[in-house]
Design an enzyme around this catalytic site. Sequence first.
Site, PDB file in Angstrom:
ATOM      1  N   SER A  36       0.880  -1.184   0.000  1.00  0.00           N
ATOM      2  CA  SER A  36       0.000   0.000   0.000  1.00  0.00           C
ATOM      3  C   SER A  36       0.910   1.223   0.000  1.00  0.00           C
ATOM      4  O   SER A  36       2.107   1.111   0.316  1.00  0.00           O
ATOM      5  CB  SER A  36      -0.835  -0.018   1.283  1.00  0.00           C
ATOM      6  OG  SER A  36      -1.478   1.215   1.501  1.00  0.00           O
ATOM      7  N   TYR A  57      -1.654  -1.365  10.400  1.00  0.00           N
ATOM      8  CA  TYR A  57      -1.682  -1.409   8.925  1.00  0.00           C
ATOM      9  C   TYR A  57      -0.353  -0.909   8.361  1.00  0.00           C
ATOM     10  O   TYR A  57       0.260  -1.564   7.518  1.00  0.00           O
ATOM     11  CB  TYR A  57      -2.852  -0.549   8.423  1.00  0.00           C
ATOM     12  CG  TYR A  57      -3.178  -0.760   6.958  1.00  0.00           C
ATOM     13  CD1 TYR A  57      -3.884  -1.885   6.534  1.00  0.00           C
ATOM     14  CD2 TYR A  57      -2.797   0.169   5.999  1.00  0.00           C
ATOM     15  CE1 TYR A  57      -4.189  -2.085   5.183  1.00  0.00           C
ATOM     16  CE2 TYR A  57      -3.100  -0.018   4.652  1.00  0.00           C
ATOM     17  CZ  TYR A  57      -3.796  -1.146   4.253  1.00  0.00           C
ATOM     18  OH  TYR A  57      -4.099  -1.336   2.919  1.00  0.00           O
ATOM     19  N   LYS A  63       2.350  -3.140   6.264  1.00  0.00           N
ATOM     20  CA  LYS A  63       2.612  -2.829   4.848  1.00  0.00           C
ATOM     21  C   LYS A  63       4.078  -2.416   4.628  1.00  0.00           C
ATOM     22  O   LYS A  63       4.649  -2.739   3.575  1.00  0.00           O
ATOM     23  CB  LYS A  63       1.641  -1.757   4.351  1.00  0.00           C
ATOM     24  CG  LYS A  63       0.178  -2.199   4.358  1.00  0.00           C
ATOM     25  CD  LYS A  63      -0.066  -3.411   3.476  1.00  0.00           C
ATOM     26  CE  LYS A  63      -1.547  -3.762   3.347  1.00  0.00           C
ATOM     27  NZ  LYS A  63      -1.769  -4.936   2.474  1.00  0.00           N
TER      28      LYS A  63
HETATM   29  N1  LIG Z   1      -8.737  -0.432  -1.096  1.00  0.00           N
HETATM   30  C1  LIG Z   1      -7.702   0.367  -0.880  1.00  0.00           C
HETATM   31  O1  LIG Z   1      -7.841   1.606  -0.840  1.00  0.00           O
HETATM   32  C2  LIG Z   1      -6.344  -0.240  -0.703  1.00  0.00           C
HETATM   33  C3  LIG Z   1      -5.213   0.609  -0.764  1.00  0.00           C
HETATM   34  C4  LIG Z   1      -3.955   0.073  -0.612  1.00  0.00           C
HETATM   35  C5  LIG Z   1      -3.793  -1.284  -0.410  1.00  0.00           C
HETATM   36  N2  LIG Z   1      -4.901  -2.097  -0.334  1.00  0.00           N
HETATM   37  C6  LIG Z   1      -4.675  -3.511  -0.109  1.00  0.00           C
HETATM   38  O2  LIG Z   1      -5.296  -4.258  -1.142  1.00  0.00           O
HETATM   39  C7  LIG Z   1      -5.512  -5.596  -0.682  1.00  0.00           C
HETATM   40  C8  LIG Z   1      -6.893  -6.045  -1.085  1.00  0.00           C
HETATM   41  O3  LIG Z   1      -7.856  -5.321  -0.341  1.00  0.00           O
HETATM   42  P1  LIG Z   1      -9.137  -4.660  -1.022  1.00  0.00           P
HETATM   43  O4  LIG Z   1      -8.941  -3.200  -0.980  1.00  0.00           O
HETATM   44  O5  LIG Z   1      -9.463  -5.315  -2.282  1.00  0.00           O
HETATM   45  O6  LIG Z   1     -10.241  -4.969   0.108  1.00  0.00           O
HETATM   46  P2  LIG Z   1     -11.440  -6.043   0.145  1.00  0.00           P
HETATM   47  O7  LIG Z   1     -11.907  -6.048   1.555  1.00  0.00           O
HETATM   48  O8  LIG Z   1     -12.418  -5.722  -0.917  1.00  0.00           O
HETATM   49  O9  LIG Z   1     -10.716  -7.409  -0.202  1.00  0.00           O
HETATM   50  C9  LIG Z   1      -9.870  -8.056   0.724  1.00  0.00           C
HETATM   51  C10 LIG Z   1     -10.138  -9.556   0.664  1.00  0.00           C
HETATM   52  O10 LIG Z   1      -9.283 -10.207   1.622  1.00  0.00           O
HETATM   53  C11 LIG Z   1     -10.069 -11.214   2.260  1.00  0.00           C
HETATM   54  N3  LIG Z   1      -9.495 -11.577   3.552  1.00  0.00           N
HETATM   55  C12 LIG Z   1      -9.568 -10.903   4.732  1.00  0.00           C
HETATM   56  N4  LIG Z   1      -8.972 -11.595   5.702  1.00  0.00           N
HETATM   57  C13 LIG Z   1      -8.486 -12.723   5.142  1.00  0.00           C
HETATM   58  C14 LIG Z   1      -7.770 -13.842   5.641  1.00  0.00           C
HETATM   59  N5  LIG Z   1      -7.453 -13.940   6.948  1.00  0.00           N
HETATM   60  N6  LIG Z   1      -7.428 -14.829   4.787  1.00  0.00           N
HETATM   61  C15 LIG Z   1      -7.780 -14.760   3.470  1.00  0.00           C
HETATM   62  N7  LIG Z   1      -8.478 -13.745   2.954  1.00  0.00           N
HETATM   63  C16 LIG Z   1      -8.816 -12.722   3.770  1.00  0.00           C
HETATM   64  C17 LIG Z   1     -11.441 -10.592   2.381  1.00  0.00           C
HETATM   65  O11 LIG Z   1     -12.467 -11.547   2.621  1.00  0.00           O
HETATM   66  C18 LIG Z   1     -11.568  -9.902   1.019  1.00  0.00           C
HETATM   67  O12 LIG Z   1     -12.134 -10.777   0.061  1.00  0.00           O
HETATM   68  C19 LIG Z   1      -5.261  -5.564   0.817  1.00  0.00           C
HETATM   69  O13 LIG Z   1      -3.980  -6.107   1.100  1.00  0.00           O
HETATM   70  C20 LIG Z   1      -5.294  -4.091   1.151  1.00  0.00           C
HETATM   71  O14 LIG Z   1      -4.536  -3.796   2.285  1.00  0.00           O
HETATM   72  C21 LIG Z   1      -6.160  -1.602  -0.482  1.00  0.00           C
END
Ligand SMILES: NC(=O)c1ccc[n+]([C@@H]2O[C@H](COP(=O)([O-])OP(=O)(O)OC[C@H]3O[C@@H](n4cnc5c(N)ncnc54)[C@H](O)[C@@H]3O)[C@@H](O)[C@H]2O)c1
Length: 282
Positions: A143, A156, A160
């Site tokens: 991230s 977080y 990260k």
């Molecule tokens: N959305 C943002 O703004 C953003 C920004 C930077 C980084 N990220 C990163 O992107 C990645 C994906 O997140 P997203 O934004 O798509 O959110 P999201 O919540 O839509 O998807 C995350 C997925 O991870 C799954 N998950 C949670 N705990 C878990 C576990 N213990 N084992 C297996 N699966 C698990 C959830 O069920 C979900 O399907 C994450 O690592 C998040 O930190 C997101």
Amino acid sequence: MIDFQAKVAVVTGGASGIGRAMAERFAEEGMRIVIADVEQSALEGTEAEMIADGAEVIAIRCDVSKAHDVKVLAEETIKAFDSVHILCNNAGVEISGSTWAIPLEDWEWVLGVNLWGVIHGLHYFVPLMLEHGQPSHIVNTASMAGLTSGGNMAPYHVSKHGVVTLSEVLHHEFAQAGAKIRVSVLCPGWVDTKIDESDRNRPSGRVSADDLEPSAKMFRDMFSRSVREGLAPKEVAEMVLKAIVDETFYVLPHAHWKNMIHSRMENIIEQRDPSIVLPPEM
Ligand SMILES: NC(=O)c1ccc[n+]([C@@H]2O[C@H](COP(=O)([O-])OP(=O)(O)OC[C@H]3O[C@@H](n4cnc5c(N)ncnc54)[C@H](O)[C@@H]3O)[C@@H](O)[C@H]2O)c1
């Protein structure tokens, strides 16, 4: 470089958001897909919709914070598809609060999913990639929070930053070993996903607004608004595919946020106090 056709991609957190978009994009390239996620209903729904769209996909319930689950994920991947060429360590969760007020169980939860999840993925899948020796690629989802530091989400940020340095170390080690495995670390800013509802998978249940300090509540509301205004997951998935093709290590979908990285690096080099620099549009 990887020839995608009929190769195998494993995506953790593949039932929602960025993970689902990556899985769907890889399927469009003719890859065979394993989606792994802790949320059973979302996993089943995604699998059914991807199959209906013509993808060759299997869904495996897996809590990436548990070593045994990821071991089984690797075994089931080999059983189903014989091999693995792309691994996206993508599952992630977020919790808000002051460093000292966040319950220890929540520290363990966030570090367990975001950092240990990646460690488990590398531990069980890299040996499989080394063994077959074909071009392979690992995409670790970090991230912008892994390249900067702000208040209200210490677990977080810590997780990260860990994923960024882990990816960098891996890049050096694969080069030293002459392995045909490339690494990318994905560092997005806001993306319109359900990350702001991470507590749907929190082991001790949803966080009630009443249990939050006022500053954490304000932060959580701001976080949700910002996520809703973020990039579409499909756009991020397209950038990931391009990074795999181009063998780009740092994937920064929000290139216009680089001022925040500059500022942190300059503060370190000049030995100044950390400063808060906001992304340009805030
Ligand atoms: N959305 C943002 O703004 C953003 C920004 C930077 C980084 N990220 C990163 O992107 C990645 C994906 O997140 P997203 O934004 O798509 O959110 P999201 O919540 O839509 O998807 C995350 C997925 O991870 C799954 N998950 C949670 N705990 C878990 C576990 N213990 N084992 C297996 N699966 C698990 C959830 O069920 C979900 O399907 C994450 O690592 C998040 O930190 C997101």
